[in-house]
Write an enzyme that holds these catalytic residues in place. Structure first.
Site, PDB file in Angstrom:
ATOM      1  N   ARG A   1      10.084  -4.723  14.176  1.00 47.47           N
ATOM      2  CA  ARG A   1       8.751  -4.680  15.056  1.00 47.47           C
ATOM      3  C   ARG A   1       8.247  -5.953  15.521  1.00 47.47           C
ATOM      4  O   ARG A   1       8.346  -6.853  14.682  1.00 47.47           O
ATOM      5  CB  ARG A   1       7.555  -4.134  14.084  1.00 47.47           C
ATOM      6  CG  ARG A   1       8.168  -2.603  13.687  1.00 47.47           C
ATOM      7  CD  ARG A   1       6.922  -1.781  13.239  1.00 47.47           C
ATOM      8  NE  ARG A   1       5.864  -2.603  12.633  1.00 47.47           N
ATOM      9  CZ  ARG A   1       5.017  -2.040  11.767  1.00 47.47           C
ATOM     10  NH1 ARG A   1       4.712  -0.673  11.740  1.00 47.47           N
ATOM     11  NH2 ARG A   1       4.006  -2.820  11.136  1.00 47.47           N
TER      12      ARG A   1
ATOM     13  N   ARG B   1      -1.933 -11.170  12.312  1.00 41.71           N
ATOM     14  CA  ARG B   1      -2.483  -9.914  11.804  1.00 41.71           C
ATOM     15  C   ARG B   1      -3.124 -10.111  10.625  1.00 41.71           C
ATOM     16  O   ARG B   1      -4.306  -9.414  10.217  1.00 41.71           O
ATOM     17  CB  ARG B   1      -1.238  -8.959  11.439  1.00 41.71           C
ATOM     18  CG  ARG B   1      -0.744  -8.371  12.677  1.00 41.71           C
ATOM     19  CD  ARG B   1       0.679  -7.638  12.317  1.00 41.71           C
ATOM     20  NE  ARG B   1       0.379  -6.610  11.569  1.00 41.71           N
ATOM     21  CZ  ARG B   1       1.285  -6.089  10.670  1.00 41.71           C
ATOM     22  NH1 ARG B   1       2.384  -6.705  10.739  1.00 41.71           N
ATOM     23  NH2 ARG B   1       1.050  -4.677  10.202  1.00 41.71           N
TER      24      ARG B   1
ATOM     25  N   LYS C   1       0.684  -1.378   0.051  1.00 42.49           N
ATOM     26  CA  LYS C   1      -0.107   0.140  -0.005  1.00 42.49           C
ATOM     27  C   LYS C   1       0.858   1.388   0.045  1.00 42.49           C
ATOM     28  O   LYS C   1       0.515   2.385  -0.922  1.00 42.49           O
ATOM     29  CB  LYS C   1      -0.961   0.082   1.195  1.00 42.49           C
ATOM     30  CG  LYS C   1      -2.105  -0.930   1.181  1.00 42.49           C
ATOM     31  CD  LYS C   1      -2.995  -0.337   2.164  1.00 42.49           C
ATOM     32  CE  LYS C   1      -2.685  -0.594   3.671  1.00 42.49           C
ATOM     33  NZ  LYS C   1      -2.609  -1.885   3.999  1.00 42.49           N
TER      34      LYS C   1
ATOM     35  N   ARG D   1     -11.226   0.849   7.723  1.00 37.47           N
ATOM     36  CA  ARG D   1     -11.016  -0.372   7.858  1.00 37.47           C
ATOM     37  C   ARG D   1     -12.185  -1.259   8.582  1.00 37.47           C
ATOM     38  O   ARG D   1     -12.083  -2.538   8.599  1.00 37.47           O
ATOM     39  CB  ARG D   1     -10.005  -0.702   9.249  1.00 37.47           C
ATOM     40  CG  ARG D   1      -8.514  -0.214   8.605  1.00 37.47           C
ATOM     41  CD  ARG D   1      -7.490  -1.218   9.030  1.00 37.47           C
ATOM     42  NE  ARG D   1      -6.307  -1.080   8.423  1.00 37.47           N
ATOM     43  CZ  ARG D   1      -5.096  -0.637   9.092  1.00 37.47           C
ATOM     44  NH1 ARG D   1      -4.826  -0.364  10.241  1.00 37.47           N
ATOM     45  NH2 ARG D   1      -3.831  -0.401   8.410  1.00 37.47           N
TER      46      ARG D   1
ATOM     47  N   ARG E   1      11.045  -7.328   6.880  1.00 38.07           N
ATOM     48  CA  ARG E   1      11.115  -5.828   6.898  1.00 38.07           C
ATOM     49  C   ARG E   1      11.575  -5.586   8.371  1.00 38.07           C
ATOM     50  O   ARG E   1      11.239  -6.118   9.560  1.00 38.07           O
ATOM     51  CB  ARG E   1       9.611  -5.376   7.149  1.00 38.07           C
ATOM     52  CG  ARG E   1       9.187  -4.108   7.187  1.00 38.07           C
ATOM     53  CD  ARG E   1       7.774  -3.802   6.489  1.00 38.07           C
ATOM     54  NE  ARG E   1       6.779  -4.024   7.488  1.00 38.07           N
ATOM     55  CZ  ARG E   1       5.429  -3.285   7.413  1.00 38.07           C
ATOM     56  NH1 ARG E   1       5.214  -2.689   6.523  1.00 38.07           N
ATOM     57  NH2 ARG E   1       4.415  -3.941   8.129  1.00 38.07           N
TER      58      ARG E   1
END
Length: 216
Positions: free
Chosen positions: A149, A160, A8, A82, A116
Site C-alpha cells: 500500500r 502517518r 492492534k 481517534r 507489510r
C-alpha cells in the site's frame, strides 16, 4: 489504541479468541460500507480518494450505529475513537471500562510497516519479517500478486506516525485523566500480549478452550 503497525489487529484477534468479545474495527466497517456503497460508504470514499481524514461526525455516526446493536455484549473497539471529539461522543452513548494502549517505538513500527504487503481482494496481510508469504510476492491462497500500500512506503510511514501522534496524544490524555488508560510498552507483540492477557483476566473470564496458563 496504538499507532498504525503497532499490532492492534493481532492483539484484537487474541482478545476476541480468549475473551469472546465482539470486535468492531473502524477500518473493517469502512471497507464494508464502501464495498456495499452505503450512503456513509460513498461519503467516506470521497474523503479517502482525496487523501483526507474522514470527518469526526461521519466516523462517529458509523461506529455508534454499530455499537447500538451490541448492547447485550462486551465489545472491543479498534481504530476508534481517534480524536477527542469522537471520544466525547462515545462517552455520551456508552460507559467505557478500559482503554488499552500499545506503546511501541516508532522505529520498530517503521521496520514493521515497510515490510507489510497485502492481498487487495481479501485484505490478507503479510509481513516479510514474521509472517511472510510462502512464495515471495504471491498470496498463499489465491496465488495472486501482493501489493504494498502507498501507506506502507517508507516516506509515507513517517508522515502517518507523526499524524497519529498529533491526533491521538490528546485522546490518550483524555482517557488517562479518567483513569481508564492502561499502557503496554514493548517492541514485540508476543512479549506484550501476556501482560495484556493478565490484565484482562482481572476483568473478563477466559472463554477459549486452550490451556489458559499458556495463552498464545
Amino acid at each position: 489504541m496504538g499507532p498504525p503497525g503497532s499490532g492492534k489487529g493481532t492483539v484484537s484477534a487474541r482478545i476476541i479468541k480468549h475473551f469472546g468479545v465482539k470486535h468492531l474495527s473502524s477500518g473493517d466497517l469502512l471497507r464494508e460500507n464502501m464495498q456495499k456503497k452505503t450512503e456513509v460508504g460513498i461519503l467516506a470514499k470521497s474523503y479517502i480518494d482525496q487523501g483526507q481524514l474522514i470527518p469526526d461526525d461521519i466516523m462517529t455516526q458509523l461506529m455508534l450505529s454499530e455499537i447500538k446493536g451490541l448492547d447485550r455484549y462486551n465489545w472491543l473497539l479498534d481504530g476508534f475513537p481517534r480524536t477527542v471529539a469522537q471520544a466525547e461522543a462515545l462517552d455520551k452513548e456508552c460507559d467505557i471500562d478500559t482503554v488499552i494502549d500499545l506503546d511501541v517505538p516508532f522505529e520498530t513500527i517503521k521496520c514493521r510497516l515497510t515490510a507489510r504487503w497485502i492481498h487487495p481482494a481479501s485484505g490478507r496481510v503479510y509481513n516479510l519479517e514474521f509472517n511472510p508469504p510462502k512464495v515471495q510476492g504471491i498470496d498463499d491462497i489465491t496465488g495472486e500478486p501482493l501489493v504494498q500500500r502507498d501507506d506502507d512506503k517508507p516516506e509515507t510511514v513517517s508522515k502517518r506516525l507523526q499524524a497519529y501522534d498529533a491526533q491521538t496524544k490528546p485522546v490518550l490524555e483524555y482517557y488517562r485523566k479518567k483513569g481508564l488508560l492502561k499502557s503496554f510498552s514493548g517492541t514485540e507483540t508476543n512479549k506484550i500480549w501476556p501482560h495484556i492477557y493478565a490484565f484482562l483476566q482481572t476483568k473478563l473470564p477466559d472463554v477459549s478452550q486452550k490451556d489458559a496458563a499458556n495463552p498464545r
